[in-house]
Design an enzyme around this catalytic site. Structure first.
Site, PDB file in Angstrom:
ATOM      1  N   HIS A   1       0.840  -1.223   0.000  1.00  0.00           N
ATOM      2  CA  HIS A   1       0.000   0.000   0.000  1.00  0.00           C
ATOM      3  C   HIS A   1       0.867   1.262   0.000  1.00  0.00           C
ATOM      4  O   HIS A   1       0.540   2.245   0.660  1.00  0.00           O
ATOM      5  CB  HIS A   1      -0.958   0.012   1.206  1.00  0.00           C
ATOM      6  CG  HIS A   1      -1.961  -1.102   1.178  1.00  0.00           C
ATOM      7  ND1 HIS A   1      -3.177  -0.985   0.548  1.00  0.00           N
ATOM      8  CD2 HIS A   1      -1.933  -2.351   1.682  1.00  0.00           C
ATOM      9  CE1 HIS A   1      -3.859  -2.119   0.680  1.00  0.00           C
ATOM     10  NE2 HIS A   1      -3.123  -2.976   1.351  1.00  0.00           N
TER      11      HIS A   1
ATOM     12  N   TYR B   1       0.609  -4.544  11.779  1.00  0.00           N
ATOM     13  CA  TYR B   1       0.487  -3.119  11.430  1.00  0.00           C
ATOM     14  C   TYR B   1       1.244  -2.211  12.401  1.00  0.00           C
ATOM     15  O   TYR B   1       2.082  -1.413  11.972  1.00  0.00           O
ATOM     16  CB  TYR B   1      -0.980  -2.720  11.258  1.00  0.00           C
ATOM     17  CG  TYR B   1      -1.482  -3.077   9.879  1.00  0.00           C
ATOM     18  CD1 TYR B   1      -1.529  -4.409   9.460  1.00  0.00           C
ATOM     19  CD2 TYR B   1      -1.857  -2.109   8.968  1.00  0.00           C
ATOM     20  CE1 TYR B   1      -1.948  -4.753   8.188  1.00  0.00           C
ATOM     21  CE2 TYR B   1      -2.277  -2.450   7.688  1.00  0.00           C
ATOM     22  CZ  TYR B   1      -2.315  -3.761   7.308  1.00  0.00           C
ATOM     23  OH  TYR B   1      -2.725  -4.100   6.037  1.00  0.00           O
TER      24      TYR B   1
ATOM     25  N   ASN C   1     -10.227  -2.866   2.422  1.00  0.00           N
ATOM     26  CA  ASN C   1      -9.957  -2.759   0.987  1.00  0.00           C
ATOM     27  C   ASN C   1     -11.249  -2.399   0.252  1.00  0.00           C
ATOM     28  O   ASN C   1     -12.315  -2.318   0.859  1.00  0.00           O
ATOM     29  CB  ASN C   1      -9.439  -4.094   0.453  1.00  0.00           C
ATOM     30  CG  ASN C   1      -7.940  -4.269   0.679  1.00  0.00           C
ATOM     31  OD1 ASN C   1      -7.193  -3.302   0.685  1.00  0.00           O
ATOM     32  ND2 ASN C   1      -7.519  -5.498   0.848  1.00  0.00           N
TER      33      ASN C   1
END
Ligand code: NDP
Length: 504
Positions: free
Chosen positions: A55, A338, A128
């Site tokens: 990303h 993350y 997404n």
């Protein structure tokens, strides 16, 4: 006229010579003592931070989320506490596989990462533009992403790597079919849906839990590029989606998405025919209808891309009171990965960077570390418990435990069950029921176009293996892709379908 300002060094020292360096005579070599030259060059050398490993190419805007329907029977989350309630948000869109300078119109899923700045802390919903994903176990993630990036030898993207991985991982078929439809090349970011993708929990004031999926439906309508248009736009304007979003907001054409949820009770989850925590599956709408919740509007462009978009950090770990995780294995993996990625990319104090900072109270005993620039708690105690400050854990935020006795049934302490390996029913439904005749033709054209890039000694093996998956989803699809690839469909068809196929 705006007030004149003096030019200064980073330390605030005013100086005059900004364009010519002190030298030994007008034509001589430079002098080491011209510190301003060092400061300018050294800072420039350090302007880049690690790009996101996935990303990397993205665009974002701030906005407002407004509750339109009451869902307090499901959740005590303060963001949903009353109809009309408004919460500031940041939404970052992205492609997945490309580098920071790659083209916006690549065939790829699109990231849809939301930060809600709520009074109970920042809630990140990091999904997404598709409700599903290629894999259902995070152990596969690094391997999968390698196939979407560059081949280690050629340093080029490789259809061979992609289809090799997909054909060896049939759970990816559902997402591959979405990707190969024209929704794999959306017309910018405004004309696509967004999904929380994972199953989460909602917990109400009575401590009752339901499972939930979040859907953001574009109010602009779905609009896609055809494959040819997307390829053309890569050359014409690789930043198409960035420009489209920025200019629409500058024109005050504020894009909107309608938030809807699907809700499944714990009892329903036990008997549902699919594993409700499998990220490669959807929850059928007729069984779990969409319920209206609110409207998200993007209405403010960031003033500085690096400060507010490049440094933005989203983490599915960040859920707030009234919202909780589920046993979705991909979600569980992302809870770790993350924040870990942000600590690497932005440092351990990434949550103090203004765009990530909770605008409400933050009280804890985390101190020090690289780039701690917010006062570091001043002289207040840096340990707990202590006799000096008044920071107390609030009992009303006690976690509601996951379903009593249900963990084993839900598979929390097991691995993927072989009985849950139906990779074909939902892709088959998608092909037969959702796609119109033209969409089917486009899908087959896009698939065969993409597969025609497979090369090398394993070419036939990879193509045949992938064709089997298309046949298993739908015989007509398998026949159409084989034919488009110039392969005799009767020969490519897996044995168990051959008899049926002959009747098609
Ligand atoms: P429905 O007919 O109620 O839903 C079909 C869904 O497919 C709609 O949400 C529609 O989106 C979406 N859709 C249409 N074209 C595409 C495309 N090219 N790529 C991705 N999504 C598309 O049926 P079910 O809920 O029973 O689902 C049937 C199949 O539809 C599933 O197996 C799945 O493949 C697909 N699907 C289901 C979703 C779900 O959450 N249930 C979500 C998305 C896809 P739109 O809102 O634009 O009409």
């Amino acid at each position: 006229m705006s007030e004149e300002k003096k030019l200064t060094t980073a330390a605030g020292i005013p100086y005059y010579y900004n364009e010519d360096t002190m030298s030994a005579g007008p034509r001589g070599p430079l002098l080491l003592q011209d510190f301003i030259l060092h400061e300018k060059m050294a800072h420039f050398n350090r302007e880049r931070i690690p790009e996101r490993v996935v990303h990397a190419k993205g665009s974002a805007a701030f906005g407002t989320f407004i509750v339109t329907h009451d869902i307090t029977r499901f959740t005590k989350a303060k963001i949903f506490s009353e109809v009309g309630k408004q919460t500031r948000t940041l939404l970052r869109f992205s492609t997945v596989g490309g580098e920071k300078g790659s083209a916006d119109t690549e065939r790829d899923p699109r990231g849809f990462a939301l930060k809600f700045y709520t009074e109970d802390g920042n809630w990140d919903l990091v999904g997404n533009n598709t409700p599903i994903f290629f894999i259902k176990d995070p152990k596969k993630f690094g391997d999968f992403i390698h196939t979407q990036k560059r081949d280690p030898y050629t340093n080029c993207k490789s259809p061979t790597m992609m289809w090799d991985f997909w054909s060896l991982n049939p759970e990816s078929l559902h997402q591959v079919m979405f990707l190969m439809s024209d929704r794999g090349t959306p017309y910018g970011y405004r004309h696509m849906h967004g999904f929380g993708s994972h199953t989460f929990s909602l917990i109400n004031a009575q401590g009752e839990r339901v499972w939930v999926k979040f859907h953001f439906k574009t109010a602009q309508g779905i609009k896609n590029f055809t494959n040819d248009q997307a390829v053309e736009m890569k050359g014409k304007d690789p930043d198409f989606a960035q420009r489209d979003l920025l200019e629409a907001i500058d024109r005050k054409e504020f894009p909107k998405w309608n938030l809807k949820i699907q809700v499944m009770t714990l009892e329903e989850a036990k008997t549902h025919k699919y594993n409700p925590f499998d990220l490669t599956k959807v929850w059928p709408h007729k069984d779990f209808p969409l319920m209206d919740v609110g409207v998200l509007e993007l209405n403010e462009n960031p003033q500085n891309y690096f400060a507010q978009v490049e440094q933005a950090a989203f983490a599915p770990a960040h859920v707030i009171n009234g919202i909780d995780y589920s046993p979705d294995k991909m979600l569980q993996g992302r809870i770790l990965s993350y924040p870990d990625a942000h600590r690497h990319r932005l440092g351990p104090n990434y949550e103090q960077i203004p765009v990530n900072k909770c605008p409400y109270a933050v009280n804890n005993y985390q101190r020090d570390g690289m780039m701690r620039v917010d006062g570091n708690g001043g002289g207040s105690p840096n340990y707990f418990p202590n006799s000096f400050d008044h920071i107390k854990p609030d009992e009303s935020y006690k976690n509601v435990p996951p379903p009593a006795g249900g963990n084993h049934e839900l598979g929390w302490y097991d691995r993927n069950a072989d009985t849950e390996n139906d990779h074909y029913s939902q892709p088959g439904n998608f092909y037969r029921q959702v796609l119109g005749e033209n969409d089917k033709k486009t899908l087959v054209k896009n698939i065969s176009g993409a597969m025609s890039g497979i090369s090398g000694p394993k070419k036939d093996e990879i193509i045949n293996r992938q064709l089997c998956h298309f046949f298993r989803a739908d015989i007509g699809l398998g026949m159409a892709v084989a034919t488009a690839l110039g392969i005799n469909p009767e020969k490519a068809m897996p044995a168990q379908h051959a008899e049926m196929g002959a009747q098609v």
